[in-house]
Motif scaffolding. Structure first.
Motif, PDB file in Angstrom:
ATOM      1  N   HIS A   1       0.809  -1.095  -0.156  1.00  0.00           N
ATOM      2  CA  HIS A   1       0.057  -0.221   0.014  1.00  0.00           C
ATOM      3  C   HIS A   1       0.979   1.223   0.002  1.00  0.00           C
ATOM      4  O   HIS A   1       1.753   1.496   0.897  1.00  0.00           O
ATOM      5  CB  HIS A   1      -0.962   0.087   1.194  1.00  0.00           C
ATOM      6  CG  HIS A   1      -1.816   1.232   1.455  1.00  0.00           C
ATOM      7  ND1 HIS A   1      -2.881   1.273   0.587  1.00  0.00           N
ATOM      8  CD2 HIS A   1      -1.573   2.368   2.124  1.00  0.00           C
ATOM      9  CE1 HIS A   1      -3.461   2.455   0.960  1.00  0.00           C
ATOM     10  NE2 HIS A   1      -2.749   3.223   1.893  1.00  0.00           N
TER      11      HIS A   1
ATOM     12  N   VAL B   1       1.099   4.874   0.913  1.00  0.00           N
ATOM     13  CA  VAL B   1       0.355   5.898   1.511  1.00  0.00           C
ATOM     14  C   VAL B   1      -0.092   7.212   1.080  1.00  0.00           C
ATOM     15  O   VAL B   1       0.942   7.755   0.372  1.00  0.00           O
ATOM     16  CB  VAL B   1       1.159   6.326   2.953  1.00  0.00           C
ATOM     17  CG1 VAL B   1       0.438   7.427   3.874  1.00  0.00           C
ATOM     18  CG2 VAL B   1       1.620   5.203   3.900  1.00  0.00           C
ATOM     19  N   ARG B   2      -1.347   7.495   1.102  1.00  0.00           N
ATOM     20  CA  ARG B   2      -1.805   8.702   0.585  1.00  0.00           C
ATOM     21  C   ARG B   2      -1.791  10.128   1.828  1.00  0.00           C
ATOM     22  O   ARG B   2      -2.042   9.388   2.897  1.00  0.00           O
ATOM     23  CB  ARG B   2      -2.967   8.823  -0.002  1.00  0.00           C
ATOM     24  CG  ARG B   2      -2.900   7.694  -1.309  1.00  0.00           C
ATOM     25  CD  ARG B   2      -4.299   7.759  -2.174  1.00  0.00           C
ATOM     26  NE  ARG B   2      -5.209   7.041  -1.430  1.00  0.00           N
ATOM     27  CZ  ARG B   2      -5.642   5.876  -1.453  1.00  0.00           C
ATOM     28  NH1 ARG B   2      -5.127   4.995  -2.031  1.00  0.00           N
ATOM     29  NH2 ARG B   2      -6.893   5.616  -0.757  1.00  0.00           N
TER      30      ARG B   2
ATOM     31  N   GLY C   1      -3.154  12.397   4.517  1.00  0.00           N
ATOM     32  CA  GLY C   1      -4.436  12.231   5.486  1.00  0.00           C
ATOM     33  C   GLY C   1      -4.870  10.690   5.915  1.00  0.00           C
ATOM     34  O   GLY C   1      -5.618  10.575   6.810  1.00  0.00           O
ATOM     35  N   GLU C   2      -3.877   9.653   5.533  1.00  0.00           N
ATOM     36  CA  GLU C   2      -4.152   8.471   5.892  1.00  0.00           C
ATOM     37  C   GLU C   2      -3.353   8.392   7.146  1.00  0.00           C
ATOM     38  O   GLU C   2      -2.155   8.901   7.517  1.00  0.00           O
ATOM     39  CB  GLU C   2      -3.574   7.398   4.785  1.00  0.00           C
ATOM     40  CG  GLU C   2      -4.544   7.160   3.426  1.00  0.00           C
ATOM     41  CD  GLU C   2      -4.183   6.205   2.581  1.00  0.00           C
ATOM     42  OE1 GLU C   2      -5.170   5.215   2.339  1.00  0.00           O
ATOM     43  OE2 GLU C   2      -3.130   5.954   2.215  1.00  0.00           O
ATOM     44  N   THR C   3      -3.859   7.380   7.968  1.00  0.00           N
ATOM     45  CA  THR C   3      -3.275   6.853   9.427  1.00  0.00           C
ATOM     46  C   THR C   3      -2.953   5.468   9.355  1.00  0.00           C
ATOM     47  O   THR C   3      -3.657   4.648   8.384  1.00  0.00           O
ATOM     48  CB  THR C   3      -4.003   7.269  10.453  1.00  0.00           C
ATOM     49  OG1 THR C   3      -5.261   6.476  10.339  1.00  0.00           O
ATOM     50  CG2 THR C   3      -4.599   8.721  10.614  1.00  0.00           C
TER      51      THR C   3
ATOM     52  N   GLY D   1      -5.949   3.492  10.206  1.00  0.00           N
ATOM     53  CA  GLY D   1      -6.985   3.656   8.871  1.00  0.00           C
ATOM     54  C   GLY D   1      -6.566   2.430   8.078  1.00  0.00           C
ATOM     55  O   GLY D   1      -7.412   1.656   7.288  1.00  0.00           O
ATOM     56  N   ILE D   2      -5.328   2.248   7.610  1.00  0.00           N
ATOM     57  CA  ILE D   2      -4.807   1.644   6.620  1.00  0.00           C
ATOM     58  C   ILE D   2      -5.079  -0.064   7.318  1.00  0.00           C
ATOM     59  O   ILE D   2      -5.444  -1.033   6.344  1.00  0.00           O
ATOM     60  CB  ILE D   2      -3.303   1.576   6.205  1.00  0.00           C
ATOM     61  CG1 ILE D   2      -3.065   3.113   5.715  1.00  0.00           C
ATOM     62  CG2 ILE D   2      -2.731   0.659   5.412  1.00  0.00           C
ATOM     63  CD1 ILE D   2      -1.860   3.707   5.490  1.00  0.00           C
TER      64      ILE D   2
ATOM     65  N   ARG E   1      -8.617  -0.891   6.617  1.00  0.00           N
ATOM     66  CA  ARG E   1      -8.886  -1.031   5.281  1.00  0.00           C
ATOM     67  C   ARG E   1      -8.653  -2.455   4.810  1.00  0.00           C
ATOM     68  O   ARG E   1      -9.452  -2.879   4.018  1.00  0.00           O
ATOM     69  CB  ARG E   1      -8.169   0.000   4.485  1.00  0.00           C
ATOM     70  CG  ARG E   1      -8.303  -0.196   2.886  1.00  0.00           C
ATOM     71  CD  ARG E   1      -7.714   0.937   2.273  1.00  0.00           C
ATOM     72  NE  ARG E   1      -7.604   0.564   0.948  1.00  0.00           N
ATOM     73  CZ  ARG E   1      -7.312   1.352  -0.216  1.00  0.00           C
ATOM     74  NH1 ARG E   1      -6.429   2.433   0.086  1.00  0.00           N
ATOM     75  NH2 ARG E   1      -7.169   1.010  -1.570  1.00  0.00           N
TER      76      ARG E   1
ATOM     77  N   PRO F   1       2.984  10.345   3.204  1.00  0.00           N
ATOM     78  CA  PRO F   1       2.658  10.134   1.734  1.00  0.00           C
ATOM     79  C   PRO F   1       3.690   9.874   0.995  1.00  0.00           C
ATOM     80  O   PRO F   1       5.063  10.046   0.955  1.00  0.00           O
ATOM     81  CB  PRO F   1       2.253  11.644   1.371  1.00  0.00           C
ATOM     82  CG  PRO F   1       1.825  12.220   2.653  1.00  0.00           C
ATOM     83  CD  PRO F   1       2.495  11.692   3.554  1.00  0.00           C
TER      84      PRO F   1
END
Length: 290
Positions: free
Chosen positions: A53, A55-56, A58-60, A63-64, A67, A90
């Motif tokens: 993955h 990271v974008r 705002g992601e934590t 949260g990842i 998901r 990011p």
């Protein structure tokens, strides 16, 4: 996963080409501080994730994890570069799953002084089942001598990473050294043994420990039965709420001579405790011979 042993002429980039993976993955998975300096004979872990993955903004990390239906601990274990911390940025590429499922389960224990570097501790805790906090000594009256520093933070950090904190009970005196005389005096006196058991049980509960690791070293041979009886008394007192470990000197035979060995009756202590830790580092350590 593959273990690659570095050969003459190898570099991170040539190894990456051999396994068709990015060099950055070898560097991060093996925590290479200086990737340009490999040593012949050095072992490198080569891992092949099936899902990654990027990271974008705002992601934590939590949260990842949600998901992909995994946990923070699994992401820590799969990504040593995180150092056991939830900070991501990011563009960072995380390993989510690997191609081969685990072969089974293993329990791991690590010892730590209260002065341990907290970054090292956080980096290690995701891989540990137990954290043995070193150590509580004993007074002549059968009460506990607390560690040199506060153990509260180590207990809390262990709990944060779902690692079981173990109280390490030693025959260490106020001077910070193991004492055969102190061990013999306590173990050979039923009243002092009872007092020590009560002190241990109270501290386990008050501090929030999850188990006990008993590490009496240099126990005189004549107190071997007393020591096994003491561990059995501890185990009975803590009940099923706590696991009891006993740390054993590494013996080649049951009748091995020497102060380090004769007071440790493997059979009796094995029956008295739930688990045994063999201190094989006694065969060779920093201050010993090769």
């Amino acid at each position: 996963m593959t273990i690659h042993t570095v050969k003459s002429g190898d570099s991170v980039y040539s190894i990456a080409r051999e396994y068709s993976i990015p060099p950055s993955r070898i560097i991060t998975d093996n925590l290479l501080e200086n990737p340009s300096r490999l040593t012949v004979g050095q072992d490198l872990v080569i891992q092949f994730p099936t899902v990654t993955h990027t990271v974008r903004g705002g992601e934590t990390l939590s949260g990842i994890a949600a998901r992909y239906g995994t946990t923070l601990l699994d992401l820590y274990r799969n990504n040593p570069i995180l150092d056991g911390k939830p900070t991501v940025y990011p563009g960072q590429v995380l390993n989510i799953f690997y191609e081969t499922p685990p072969l089974g389960e293993i329990s791991l224990n690590g010892y730590a002084y209260t002065s341990i570097d907290r970054d090292v501790l956080r980096r290690t805790l995701p891989y540990l089942t137990y954290l043995s906090v070193f150590s509580y000594g004993i007074t002549e009256e059968g009460t506990l001598i607390p560690p040199a520093g506060d153990d509260t933070e180590l207990i809390a950090l262990a709990r944060e990473y779902r690692t079981v904190p173990l109280l390490v009970l030693t025959s260490v005196t106020e001077r910070g050294t193991f004492s055969s005389e102190r061990a013999a005096n306590i173990l050979g006196n039923p009243a002092l043994r009872t007092a020590l058991v009560e002190s241990v049980v109270n501290t386990l509960r008050e501090k929030g420990y999850g188990g006990l690791d008993v590490d009496f070293e240099y126990v005189p041979a004549e107190n071997a039965d007393d020591y096994a009886a003491f561990v059995a008394e501890l185990n009975a007192a803590v009940g099923e709420d706590y696991s009891v470990f006993v740390a054993l000197a590494p013996k080649y035979s049951a009748d091995q001579q020497g102060l380090l060995y004769q007071g440790h009756d493997y059979r009796a202590l094995g029956e008295a405790a739930d688990y045994a830790l063999l201190m094989t580092y006694e065969w060779g350590y920093t201050y010993g011979t090769p």
